[in-house]
Each structure stands twice: as C-alpha cells, then as structure tokens.
Motif scaffolding. Sequence first.
Motif, PDB file in Angstrom:
ATOM      1  N   SER A 115      27.882  -4.379  49.075  1.00  0.00           N
ATOM      2  CA  SER A 115      28.040  -2.991  49.530  1.00  0.00           C
ATOM      3  C   SER A 115      27.338  -2.755  50.865  1.00  0.00           C
ATOM      4  O   SER A 115      27.840  -1.999  51.688  1.00  0.00           O
ATOM      5  CB  SER A 115      27.547  -2.007  48.474  1.00  0.00           C
ATOM      6  N   ILE A 116      26.193  -3.391  51.086  1.00  0.00           N
ATOM      7  CA  ILE A 116      25.513  -3.162  52.372  1.00  0.00           C
ATOM      8  C   ILE A 116      26.225  -3.907  53.503  1.00  0.00           C
ATOM      9  O   ILE A 116      26.156  -3.473  54.647  1.00  0.00           O
ATOM     10  CB  ILE A 116      24.003  -3.497  52.328  1.00  0.00           C
ATOM     11  N   ALA A 125      24.851 -19.324  40.743  1.00  0.00           N
ATOM     12  CA  ALA A 125      24.553 -17.938  40.367  1.00  0.00           C
ATOM     13  C   ALA A 125      23.859 -17.268  41.540  1.00  0.00           C
ATOM     14  O   ALA A 125      23.357 -17.927  42.450  1.00  0.00           O
ATOM     15  CB  ALA A 125      23.665 -17.899  39.136  1.00  0.00           C
ATOM     16  N   PHE A 126      23.823 -15.937  41.502  1.00  0.00           N
ATOM     17  CA  PHE A 126      23.105 -15.156  42.507  1.00  0.00           C
ATOM     18  C   PHE A 126      21.773 -14.764  41.877  1.00  0.00           C
ATOM     19  O   PHE A 126      21.729 -13.895  41.009  1.00  0.00           O
ATOM     20  CB  PHE A 126      23.925 -13.914  42.898  1.00  0.00           C
ATOM     21  N   LEU A 127      20.713 -15.419  42.290  1.00  0.00           N
ATOM     22  CA  LEU A 127      19.417 -15.262  41.635  1.00  0.00           C
ATOM     23  C   LEU A 127      18.413 -14.447  42.444  1.00  0.00           C
ATOM     24  O   LEU A 127      17.229 -14.443  42.135  1.00  0.00           O
ATOM     25  CB  LEU A 127      18.827 -16.654  41.329  1.00  0.00           C
ATOM     26  N   ILE A 128      18.878 -13.758  43.452  1.00  0.00           N
ATOM     27  CA  ILE A 128      18.009 -12.931  44.290  1.00  0.00           C
ATOM     28  C   ILE A 128      18.155 -11.478  43.849  1.00  0.00           C
ATOM     29  O   ILE A 128      19.261 -10.968  43.725  1.00  0.00           O
ATOM     30  CB  ILE A 128      18.382 -13.071  45.781  1.00  0.00           C
ATOM     31  N   GLY A 129      17.016 -10.816  43.640  1.00  0.00           N
ATOM     32  CA  GLY A 129      17.038  -9.420  43.227  1.00  0.00           C
ATOM     33  C   GLY A 129      17.236  -8.479  44.405  1.00  0.00           C
ATOM     34  O   GLY A 129      17.160  -8.877  45.566  1.00  0.00           O
ATOM     35  N   ILE A 130      17.466  -7.226  44.090  1.00  0.00           N
ATOM     36  CA  ILE A 130      17.614  -6.193  45.115  1.00  0.00           C
ATOM     37  C   ILE A 130      16.278  -6.025  45.827  1.00  0.00           C
ATOM     38  O   ILE A 130      15.232  -5.942  45.176  1.00  0.00           O
ATOM     39  CB  ILE A 130      18.065  -4.860  44.477  1.00  0.00           C
ATOM     40  N   PRO A 131      16.287  -5.968  47.170  1.00  0.00           N
ATOM     41  CA  PRO A 131      15.024  -5.804  47.905  1.00  0.00           C
ATOM     42  C   PRO A 131      14.300  -4.518  47.502  1.00  0.00           C
ATOM     43  O   PRO A 131      14.934  -3.489  47.233  1.00  0.00           O
ATOM     44  CB  PRO A 131      15.462  -5.731  49.366  1.00  0.00           C
ATOM     45  N   LYS A 136      24.367   1.918  58.854  1.00  0.00           N
ATOM     46  CA  LYS A 136      23.121   2.461  58.323  1.00  0.00           C
ATOM     47  C   LYS A 136      21.992   1.481  58.594  1.00  0.00           C
ATOM     48  O   LYS A 136      22.078   0.302  58.252  1.00  0.00           O
ATOM     49  CB  LYS A 136      23.239   2.715  56.814  1.00  0.00           C
ATOM     50  N   LYS A 137      20.929   1.974  59.202  1.00  0.00           N
ATOM     51  CA  LYS A 137      19.805   1.124  59.587  1.00  0.00           C
ATOM     52  C   LYS A 137      19.203   0.409  58.378  1.00  0.00           C
ATOM     53  O   LYS A 137      18.863  -0.773  58.451  1.00  0.00           O
ATOM     54  CB  LYS A 137      18.742   1.974  60.279  1.00  0.00           C
ATOM     55  N   ASN A 138      19.082   1.113  57.264  1.00  0.00           N
ATOM     56  CA  ASN A 138      18.468   0.514  56.074  1.00  0.00           C
ATOM     57  C   ASN A 138      19.291  -0.653  55.535  1.00  0.00           C
ATOM     58  O   ASN A 138      18.729  -1.573  54.943  1.00  0.00           O
ATOM     59  CB  ASN A 138      18.267   1.564  54.978  1.00  0.00           C
ATOM     60  N   ASN A 139      20.590  -0.621  55.718  1.00  0.00           N
ATOM     61  CA  ASN A 139      21.419  -1.725  55.248  1.00  0.00           C
ATOM     62  C   ASN A 139      21.088  -3.016  55.992  1.00  0.00           C
ATOM     63  O   ASN A 139      20.976  -4.076  55.390  1.00  0.00           O
ATOM     64  CB  ASN A 139      22.900  -1.394  55.388  1.00  0.00           C
ATOM     65  N   LEU A 140      20.898  -2.912  57.284  1.00  0.00           N
ATOM     66  CA  LEU A 140      20.540  -4.080  58.074  1.00  0.00           C
ATOM     67  C   LEU A 140      19.147  -4.579  57.701  1.00  0.00           C
ATOM     68  O   LEU A 140      18.918  -5.790  57.602  1.00  0.00           O
ATOM     69  CB  LEU A 140      20.623  -3.749  59.566  1.00  0.00           C
ATOM     70  N   ASP A 142      22.263 -12.305  38.835  1.00  0.00           N
ATOM     71  CA  ASP A 142      21.977 -10.892  39.085  1.00  0.00           C
ATOM     72  C   ASP A 142      23.193 -10.233  39.736  1.00  0.00           C
ATOM     73  O   ASP A 142      23.275 -10.111  40.949  1.00  0.00           O
ATOM     74  CB  ASP A 142      20.735 -10.751  39.964  1.00  0.00           C
ATOM     75  N   ILE A 143      24.130  -9.825  38.888  1.00  0.00           N
ATOM     76  CA  ILE A 143      25.382  -9.233  39.364  1.00  0.00           C
ATOM     77  C   ILE A 143      25.114  -7.938  40.120  1.00  0.00           C
ATOM     78  O   ILE A 143      25.727  -7.672  41.149  1.00  0.00           O
ATOM     79  CB  ILE A 143      26.357  -8.983  38.189  1.00  0.00           C
ATOM     80  N   GLU A 144      24.191  -7.132  39.611  1.00  0.00           N
ATOM     81  CA  GLU A 144      23.881  -5.855  40.266  1.00  0.00           C
ATOM     82  C   GLU A 144      23.392  -6.086  41.695  1.00  0.00           C
ATOM     83  O   GLU A 144      23.801  -5.398  42.623  1.00  0.00           O
ATOM     84  CB  GLU A 144      22.827  -5.094  39.459  1.00  0.00           C
ATOM     85  N   SER A 145      22.531  -7.058  41.879  1.00  0.00           N
ATOM     86  CA  SER A 145      22.030  -7.365  43.210  1.00  0.00           C
ATOM     87  C   SER A 145      23.146  -7.884  44.110  1.00  0.00           C
ATOM     88  O   SER A 145      23.233  -7.516  45.286  1.00  0.00           O
ATOM     89  CB  SER A 145      20.896  -8.389  43.128  1.00  0.00           C
ATOM     90  N   PHE A 146      24.022  -8.726  43.570  1.00  0.00           N
ATOM     91  CA  PHE A 146      25.139  -9.247  44.357  1.00  0.00           C
ATOM     92  C   PHE A 146      26.080  -8.117  44.764  1.00  0.00           C
ATOM     93  O   PHE A 146      26.554  -8.075  45.900  1.00  0.00           O
ATOM     94  CB  PHE A 146      25.890 -10.329  43.578  1.00  0.00           C
TER      95      PHE A 146
END
Length: 121
Positions: free
Chosen positions: A97-98, A62-68, A104-108, A88-92
């Motif tokens: 997407s990034i 599973a993807f268990l890391i949340g959105i930063p 975009k600097k924020n993506n990196l 965490d599908i939304e975070s994945f």
Amino acid sequence: MENKYAQKLIEKIQKEILQDKFELASIITDLKKIREYSLEEQNPVVTKSLRLAYEHLENNNAFLIGIPDDEPLESESESTKNVSEENDIESFEYFLSILFDLTKKNNLLDLKEYNKAFLAF
C-alpha cells in the motif's frame, strides 16, 4: 508509483492476498516487474526496497518483516523486534500500500525503515 502498469500489478498482488492466495513465485515475478517500472521512475529508495523485498521472499519463502514502528528506534537491538516468525501478511499488505502512493512523506520514510529491516534480517 506513478506508472499505471506498476499500480495494476500492485493491485493484482493485493487482490490475490485478500483471496488468501499467497503464491510466492507469482508475487516475486510481479515485484521484479514493478521494480523495472520503478527504475524508469528513478526512485532509488523504492527500487532498492522492491529488490530487498523479493530477495527476502526468495530466501525465506515468507515475508518476515513487521510493520515499521511509528517511533524511531533507539538502538539496533530493538530492530529485531520488527521480525516475525511467521508470514506477516498484514505487513506485506502495508508494504504494498505504501508503494502505491509515494506522494506521502511518511510512506517513503516507512520504505526506508523496511529497507533497514531487510538488511538487518
């Protein structure tokens, strides 16, 4: 990612997720292939992030890391808040997407935060 084949693989994973098809083996295979393209583009942050992501998926199923978080974290203990107990599908989806637009600097920066979270997990 600038490579059109990598972009197509990212889009493929995104479409499958939208159709509620979270097939782990397929996703891991695709992430490994995207990583090969990132090696060609010589972007070490992306390459590392992809490796950490598929290793995380392999180890946890599973993807268990949340959105930063938007705000920088004050201490290491707060980074544990960025962990989910469920897939965490939304975070994945955000992670994918990034990867798609690294201009975009924020993506990196967010990819670097994902890398920290993967390593801390």
